[in-house]
Design a protein around this motif. Structure first.
Motif, short mmCIF file in Angstrom:
data_model
loop_
_atom_site.label_atom_id
_atom_site.label_comp_id
_atom_site.label_asym_id
_atom_site.label_seq_id
_atom_site.Cartn_x
_atom_site.Cartn_y
_atom_site.Cartn_z
N LYS A 1 0.85 -1.19 0.00
CA LYS A 1 0.00 0.00 0.00
C LYS A 1 0.88 1.23 0.00
CE LYS A 1 -3.74 2.44 0.03
NZ LYS A 1 -4.62 2.47 -1.16
N GLU A 2 0.66 2.08 -1.02
CA GLU A 2 1.44 3.31 -1.17
C GLU A 2 0.51 4.52 -1.09
OE1 GLU A 2 4.98 1.54 -4.08
OE2 GLU A 2 3.31 2.68 -4.94
N PHE A 3 1.02 5.60 -0.51
CA PHE A 3 0.29 6.86 -0.43
C PHE A 3 1.14 7.97 -1.03
CE2 PHE A 3 -1.25 4.35 3.19
CZ PHE A 3 -2.63 4.46 3.03
N LYS A 4 0.47 8.97 -1.59
CA LYS A 4 1.15 10.17 -2.05
C LYS A 4 1.18 11.19 -0.92
CE LYS A 4 0.41 10.15 -7.07
NZ LYS A 4 -0.20 10.88 -8.22
N SER A 5 2.37 11.72 -0.62
CA SER A 5 2.52 12.74 0.40
C SER A 5 2.90 14.05 -0.28
CB SER A 5 3.59 12.33 1.42
OG SER A 5 3.83 13.37 2.35
N TYR A 6 2.00 15.03 -0.23
CA TYR A 6 2.23 16.29 -0.91
C TYR A 6 2.93 17.29 0.02
CZ TYR A 6 -0.90 14.69 -4.59
OH TYR A 6 -1.48 13.97 -5.61
N SER A 7 3.77 18.13 -0.55
CA SER A 7 4.44 19.19 0.21
C SER A 7 4.21 20.52 -0.48
CB SER A 7 5.95 18.91 0.31
OG SER A 7 6.54 18.83 -0.98
N SER A 8 4.08 21.58 0.32
CA SER A 8 3.80 22.91 -0.22
C SER A 8 5.08 23.72 -0.31
CB SER A 8 2.80 23.64 0.68
OG SER A 8 1.58 22.94 0.75
N ARG A 9 5.18 24.53 -1.39
CA ARG A 9 6.33 25.43 -1.53
C ARG A 9 6.11 26.67 -0.67
NH1 ARG A 9 5.00 23.71 -6.83
NH2 ARG A 9 6.60 22.43 -7.82
N ARG B 204 2.24 20.20 -8.18
CA ARG B 204 2.50 20.00 -6.75
C ARG B 204 3.62 18.98 -6.57
NH1 ARG B 204 -2.55 19.10 -2.99
NH2 ARG B 204 -0.90 19.61 -1.50
N ASN B 205 4.47 19.25 -5.58
CA ASN B 205 5.53 18.31 -5.23
C ASN B 205 4.96 17.19 -4.36
OD1 ASN B 205 7.53 19.78 -6.55
ND2 ASN B 205 7.99 21.01 -4.74
N TYR B 206 5.34 16.00 -4.63
CA TYR B 206 4.90 14.90 -3.79
C TYR B 206 5.94 13.78 -3.81
CZ TYR B 206 3.60 12.36 -8.04
OH TYR B 206 3.62 11.72 -9.25
N GLN B 207 5.84 12.92 -2.81
CA GLN B 207 6.67 11.72 -2.79
C GLN B 207 5.79 10.52 -2.45
OE1 GLN B 207 9.63 11.74 0.29
NE2 GLN B 207 8.29 12.67 1.81
N ILE B 208 6.19 9.36 -2.91
CA ILE B 208 5.43 8.13 -2.66
C ILE B 208 5.92 7.50 -1.35
CG2 ILE B 208 4.84 5.83 -3.50
CD1 ILE B 208 3.64 8.05 -5.16
N LEU B 209 5.00 7.30 -0.41
CA LEU B 209 5.32 6.64 0.85
C LEU B 209 4.73 5.23 0.84
CD1 LEU B 209 4.54 9.53 3.38
CD2 LEU B 209 6.75 8.89 2.38
N ARG B 210 5.55 4.25 1.13
CA ARG B 210 5.10 2.85 1.13
C ARG B 210 4.80 2.44 2.57
NH1 ARG B 210 8.48 -1.13 -2.55
NH2 ARG B 210 7.72 0.43 -4.04
N ALA B 211 3.52 2.43 2.93
CA ALA B 211 3.12 2.10 4.30
C ALA B 211 3.21 0.61 4.57
CB ALA B 211 1.70 2.60 4.56
#
Length: 337
Positions: free
Chosen positions: A12-20, A33-40
């Motif tokens: 299960k993976e989630f997208k984690s967005y970050s704001s500039r 938007r910047n994001y990274q994939i987090l593998r829970a």
């Protein structure tokens, strides 16, 4: 025994967005938007047979609750195969819900402003339980959990311990073959915990109810489960018997000293220099605990040095606790599979 839960390469993976930062950054975020994939949960495989009581443990963020939500059909896996009670949990939702019970320690399935027994009647209709089955099964559940006096009270007027006992009764109202418990005893006092543990053992023995228990309270695991599954950063690092884990990683002893006066760490470490010992202060005054190998010569030497140098009120020798074993495994990053 048949397999109740079969999991293969579950992820299960989630997208984690970050704001500039700044106004310019906020404007750019409107378009890209910047994001990274987090593998829970990271490619885990697991099989649980009918009648097993399994402890599913790990640190915060290890992926325990995410796994439970996929097994109950709340979340859809990114990849992998999940079969629970012979069904796909997120595709056969309505039929599947009839075959499981779920208790989330921080969420309620009871209606807040109506009496407990009215919530039970509503759930009876939802699960299509006959009057006869309801009477035969729930009389035993209500008596075992001692919630008879609570049935005519609104849920909002119950204490935490009273509410959790009612939540457990509600989850078992349709007598499901599989029960998921996610932190069911969080915040409860000792007496309520003992009552819940006793009841779960009775249900397991009487109906062969399969139980998957997620908790940070390892006394629950020790009291109920012979098998444990340890999760770390989304991966299973141990799946086996709790007794085997203790035999492999808990061979030492804990010697607790109650001194007559306060002792500084530097003094007690200098006193036992040359011995393989780890000193821990549990936070109570005048008490120090020595973690040592299960070696008579080492323990005798250690006790002899301490007793010869300081006045001692009490000494106790104990096996290393399961909590201490698991803490060491996570802190040292040991692969225990």
């Amino acid at each position: 025994m048949k397999d109740v839960i079969e999991v293969k390469s579950l992820r299960k993976e989630f997208k984690s967005y970050s704001s500039r930062q700044g106004l310019k950054g906020a404007f750019r975020d409107l378009f890209t938007r910047n994001y990274q994939i987090l593998r829970a949960v990271d490619d885990i495989s697991l099989t649980i047979k009918q009648g097993e009581m399994v402890g599913y443990i790990g640190e915060n963020g290890a992926g325990k609750s995410t796994t439970i939500k996929m097994l109950t059909g709340i979340l859809t896996p990114t990849s992998g195969v999940v079969t629970v009670n012979g069904m796909n949990p997120h595709k056969d939702r309505e039929k599947f819900a009839q075959t499981i019970g779920v208790v989330f320690g921080q969420r309620s399935q009871l209606w807040w402003d109506i009496a407990v027994q009215e919530s039970f009647r509503l759930l009876k209709k939802v699960y299509k339980v006959s009057d006869e089955d309801y009477k035969n099964h729930m009389e035993h559940v209500i008596e075992s959990l001692d919630i008879g006096p609570l049935l005519d009270k609104p849920v909002r007027k119950l204490s935490l311990g009273q509410r959790m006992r009612c939540e457990l009764a509600a989850a078992l109202l349709h007598n499901p073959p599989l029960l998921f418990l996610d932190e069911p005893t969080i915040g409860l006092d000792v007496l309520v915990k003992l009552k819940i543990r006793k009841f779960l053992k009775e249900m397991n023995e009487r109906y062969q109810t399969t139980i998957l228990l997620t908790t940070h309270d390892l006394t629950d695991i020790e009291a109920l489960c012979e098998r444990v599954v340890m999760l770390d950063e989304g991966k299973i690092i141990y799946d086996g018997q709790l007794g085997q884990l203790r035999r492999n990683w808990g061979e030492g002893k804990q010697i607790q000293f109650l001194f007559s006066q306060d002792i500084k760490r530097v003094d007690i470490e200098n006193l036992t220099a040359g011995l393989e010992v780890e000193w821990v202060q549990p936070g109570r005054p005048f008490i120090w605990v020595a973690n040592v190998r299960n070696d008579e010569n080492v323990m005798s030497d250690l006790i002899g040095r301490v007793v010869a140098s300081h006045k001692i009120k009490d000494i106790s020798i104990n096996e290393v606790s399961t909590e201490e074993i698991i803490r060491n495994i996570y802190e040292e990053g040991i692969a225990v599979k």
